[in-house]
Design a protein around this motif. Structure first.
Motif, PDB file in Angstrom:
ATOM      1  N   LEU A 228      38.756  10.444 -81.715  1.00  0.00           N
ATOM      2  CA  LEU A 228      39.985  10.085 -81.015  1.00  0.00           C
ATOM      3  C   LEU A 228      40.538   8.775 -81.569  1.00  0.00           C
ATOM      4  CD1 LEU A 228      38.910  10.746 -77.299  1.00  0.00           C
ATOM      5  CD2 LEU A 228      40.417  12.188 -78.692  1.00  0.00           C
ATOM      6  N   THR A 229      41.851   8.713 -81.703  1.00  0.00           N
ATOM      7  CA  THR A 229      42.529   7.463 -82.050  1.00  0.00           C
ATOM      8  C   THR A 229      43.045   6.814 -80.768  1.00  0.00           C
ATOM      9  OG1 THR A 229      43.171   8.089 -84.293  1.00  0.00           O
ATOM     10  CG2 THR A 229      44.564   6.494 -83.174  1.00  0.00           C
ATOM     11  N   HIS A 230      42.825   5.504 -80.642  1.00  0.00           N
ATOM     12  CA  HIS A 230      43.270   4.724 -79.488  1.00  0.00           C
ATOM     13  C   HIS A 230      44.265   3.680 -79.971  1.00  0.00           C
ATOM     14  CE1 HIS A 230      39.540   6.029 -77.227  1.00  0.00           C
ATOM     15  NE2 HIS A 230      39.140   6.163 -78.477  1.00  0.00           N
ATOM     16  N   ILE A 231      45.361   3.490 -79.228  1.00  0.00           N
ATOM     17  CA  ILE A 231      46.237   2.366 -79.519  1.00  0.00           C
ATOM     18  C   ILE A 231      46.172   1.390 -78.345  1.00  0.00           C
ATOM     19  CG2 ILE A 231      47.728   3.679 -81.061  1.00  0.00           C
ATOM     20  CD1 ILE A 231      49.831   3.796 -78.877  1.00  0.00           C
ATOM     21  N   LEU A 232      46.066   0.081 -78.687  1.00  0.00           N
ATOM     22  CA  LEU A 232      45.849  -0.963 -77.697  1.00  0.00           C
ATOM     23  C   LEU A 232      46.988  -1.978 -77.761  1.00  0.00           C
ATOM     24  CD1 LEU A 232      42.948   0.143 -78.754  1.00  0.00           C
ATOM     25  CD2 LEU A 232      42.041  -1.856 -77.592  1.00  0.00           C
ATOM     26  N   ASP A 233      47.338  -2.533 -76.607  1.00  0.00           N
ATOM     27  CA  ASP A 233      48.382  -3.549 -76.577  1.00  0.00           C
ATOM     28  C   ASP A 233      47.787  -4.927 -76.880  1.00  0.00           C
ATOM     29  OD1 ASP A 233      47.139  -4.461 -74.246  1.00  0.00           O
ATOM     30  OD2 ASP A 233      48.631  -3.572 -72.905  1.00  0.00           O
ATOM     31  N   ASN A 234      48.597  -5.962 -76.769  1.00  0.00           N
ATOM     32  CA  ASN A 234      48.165  -7.314 -77.126  1.00  0.00           C
ATOM     33  C   ASN A 234      47.056  -7.841 -76.225  1.00  0.00           C
ATOM     34  OD1 ASN A 234      49.968  -7.536 -79.278  1.00  0.00           O
ATOM     35  ND2 ASN A 234      51.624  -8.271 -77.960  1.00  0.00           N
ATOM     36  N   GLU A 235      46.924  -7.266 -75.027  1.00  0.00           N
ATOM     37  CA  GLU A 235      45.862  -7.683 -74.106  1.00  0.00           C
ATOM     38  C   GLU A 235      44.581  -6.875 -74.307  1.00  0.00           C
ATOM     39  OE1 GLU A 235      49.180  -7.299 -72.889  1.00  0.00           O
ATOM     40  OE2 GLU A 235      49.231  -9.463 -73.317  1.00  0.00           O
ATOM     41  N   GLY A 236      44.602  -5.932 -75.260  1.00  0.00           N
ATOM     42  CA  GLY A 236      43.432  -5.091 -75.501  1.00  0.00           C
ATOM     43  C   GLY A 236      43.323  -3.905 -74.574  1.00  0.00           C
ATOM     44  N   THR A 237      44.377  -3.614 -73.826  1.00  0.00           N
ATOM     45  CA  THR A 237      44.390  -2.455 -72.929  1.00  0.00           C
ATOM     46  C   THR A 237      44.736  -1.200 -73.716  1.00  0.00           C
ATOM     47  OG1 THR A 237      45.086  -3.840 -71.076  1.00  0.00           O
ATOM     48  CG2 THR A 237      45.444  -1.458 -70.864  1.00  0.00           C
ATOM     49  N   ARG A 253      50.310  17.224 -81.691  1.00  0.00           N
ATOM     50  CA  ARG A 253      49.950  15.942 -81.097  1.00  0.00           C
ATOM     51  C   ARG A 253      49.316  16.206 -79.727  1.00  0.00           C
ATOM     52  NH1 ARG A 253      51.344  15.139 -85.500  1.00  0.00           N
ATOM     53  NH2 ARG A 253      52.688  13.493 -86.365  1.00  0.00           N
ATOM     54  N   LEU A 254      48.240  15.481 -79.433  1.00  0.00           N
ATOM     55  CA  LEU A 254      47.667  15.460 -78.087  1.00  0.00           C
ATOM     56  C   LEU A 254      47.435  14.006 -77.715  1.00  0.00           C
ATOM     57  CD1 LEU A 254      46.388  16.605 -75.522  1.00  0.00           C
ATOM     58  CD2 LEU A 254      44.202  16.675 -76.748  1.00  0.00           C
ATOM     59  N   TYR A 255      48.059  13.558 -76.638  1.00  0.00           N
ATOM     60  CA  TYR A 255      47.935  12.177 -76.193  1.00  0.00           C
ATOM     61  C   TYR A 255      47.616  12.134 -74.703  1.00  0.00           C
ATOM     62  CZ  TYR A 255      50.539  11.038 -80.501  1.00  0.00           C
ATOM     63  OH  TYR A 255      50.953  10.915 -81.800  1.00  0.00           O
ATOM     64  N   HIS A 256      46.787  11.161 -74.329  1.00  0.00           N
ATOM     65  CA  HIS A 256      46.605  10.836 -72.913  1.00  0.00           C
ATOM     66  C   HIS A 256      47.013   9.392 -72.700  1.00  0.00           C
ATOM     67  CE1 HIS A 256      45.151  10.581 -68.863  1.00  0.00           C
ATOM     68  NE2 HIS A 256      44.415   9.531 -69.182  1.00  0.00           N
ATOM     69  N   TYR A 257      47.776   9.137 -71.629  1.00  0.00           N
ATOM     70  CA  TYR A 257      48.231   7.805 -71.257  1.00  0.00           C
ATOM     71  C   TYR A 257      47.505   7.388 -69.984  1.00  0.00           C
ATOM     72  CZ  TYR A 257      51.904   8.285 -74.731  1.00  0.00           C
ATOM     73  OH  TYR A 257      52.589   8.427 -75.914  1.00  0.00           O
ATOM     74  N   PRO A 258      46.455   6.550 -70.100  1.00  0.00           N
ATOM     75  CA  PRO A 258      45.643   6.205 -68.931  1.00  0.00           C
ATOM     76  C   PRO A 258      46.432   5.529 -67.809  1.00  0.00           C
ATOM     77  CG  PRO A 258      44.535   5.575 -70.962  1.00  0.00           C
ATOM     78  CD  PRO A 258      45.917   5.957 -71.343  1.00  0.00           C
ATOM     79  N   GLN A 259      47.341   4.633 -68.160  1.00  0.00           N
ATOM     80  CA  GLN A 259      48.050   3.894 -67.114  1.00  0.00           C
ATOM     81  C   GLN A 259      49.026   4.774 -66.346  1.00  0.00           C
ATOM     82  OE1 GLN A 259      49.363  -0.108 -68.677  1.00  0.00           O
ATOM     83  NE2 GLN A 259      48.304   0.655 -70.503  1.00  0.00           N
TER      84      GLN A 259
END
Length: 288
Positions: A228-237, A253-259
């Protein structure tokens, strides 16, 4: 997922030498390469096709002219294309997208379970996740309910032609399964809710492991985990995790948005068509 299930059952250890499982197929594999390295694409071994090349289209043409794609129908068929290649770097040094490592993991699954890779994935992943239409049909035997892939051909008499001669005919452990968008979101849901792995291994499966690249892209830090590829914001979330899929005539494409608690699946049967839609949905969801 199938490899992590073997880890959960203590039939495989992540830091075990991969060659111990695939010695019959690739005895010369560097013994420092572990199962973890292959899963996180940090093994550094040569790939059967180097996707990151600057001139990958020309190199793909050379490969297909010298090695007919119709011969690639099982994991073993790919071995001659990478078994004797020199490594790019020592194991664990960095991430480099690598399908050959996943081919070897498919052979590991067969060695440990005594079952075919396809049977293990169908029974232990697809069935448990409720992926009711997922499978491994060959390109020349798709059946009535599977869309064919098409390539755009602007200089030809017709605007499209099928991908029958442009990609590998059968699935392997580095890709090629067939499914619906509903199957993909069912997989993401099953993974998050512990239907594929126990709590401990689920947390591991959803934890970023290595940086994919040094620089940020679109303002995000990109990290790779276990498939899995993860993208993180500046806070590491973690803003998003998932994966892409591209073949001639196939785009996914398959994506999950945790927030947001949302799954996004985009499937298309024309080359390189899902990416723009995936980013448009992303921007709508996160407000970038």
């Amino acid at each position: 997922m199938a490899v992590l299930q073997l880890v959960e059952r203590k039939q495989v250890r992540l830091d075990k030498a991969l060659v111990d499982f695939v010695r019959d197929h690739m005895p010369q594999l560097d013994p420092r390469v572990t199962v973890r390295h292959a899963l996180t694409m940090t093994a550094g071994i040569g790939d059967w096709f180097e996707e990151g090349s600057d001139d990958w289209q020309a190199e793909w043409a050379v490969l297909t002219s010298s090695h007919p794609l119709y011969l690639l129908r099982s994991n073993e068929d790919y071995l001659p294309l990478f078994a004797d290649k020199q490594p790019h770097f020592p194991p664990g040094e960095r991430h480099l997208y690598n399908g050959a490592g996943y081919i070897l993991l498919g052979l590991l699954i067969e060695a440990v379970t005594g079952r075919s890779f396809e049977e293990v994935v169908a029974d232990d992943v697809y069935a448990r996740a409720g992926m009711s239409t997922a499978g491994f049909p060959a390109l020349d035997d798709l059946g009535p309910d599977t869309a064919e892939g098409y390539l755009t051909t602007p200089d030809s008499p017709t605007p499209y032609r099928t991908n029958h001669y442009a990609t590998t005919p059968g699935a392997a452990a580095d890709g090629g399964a067939t499914c619906t968008a509903a199957d993909l979101t069912a997989f993401a849901h099953a993974l998050r809710h512990g239907r594929l792995l126990n709590d401990e291994i689920t947390r591991l499966a959803l934890t970023p492991q290595v940086d994919e690249r040094e620089e940020k892209v679109r303002g995000y830090r990109w990290m790779y985990g276990f498939g899995l590829t993860h993208i993180l914001d500046n806070e590491g979330t973690i803003v998003r995790w998932g994966h892409t899929g591209e073949e001639d005539g196939v785009s996914a494409r398959l994506y999950h948005y945790p927030q947001q608690g949302l799954d996004v699946a985009v499937l298309g049967n024309i080359s390189w068509c899902a990416g723009d839609m995936g980013w448009a949905i992303h921007d709508a969801l996160v407000g970038n």
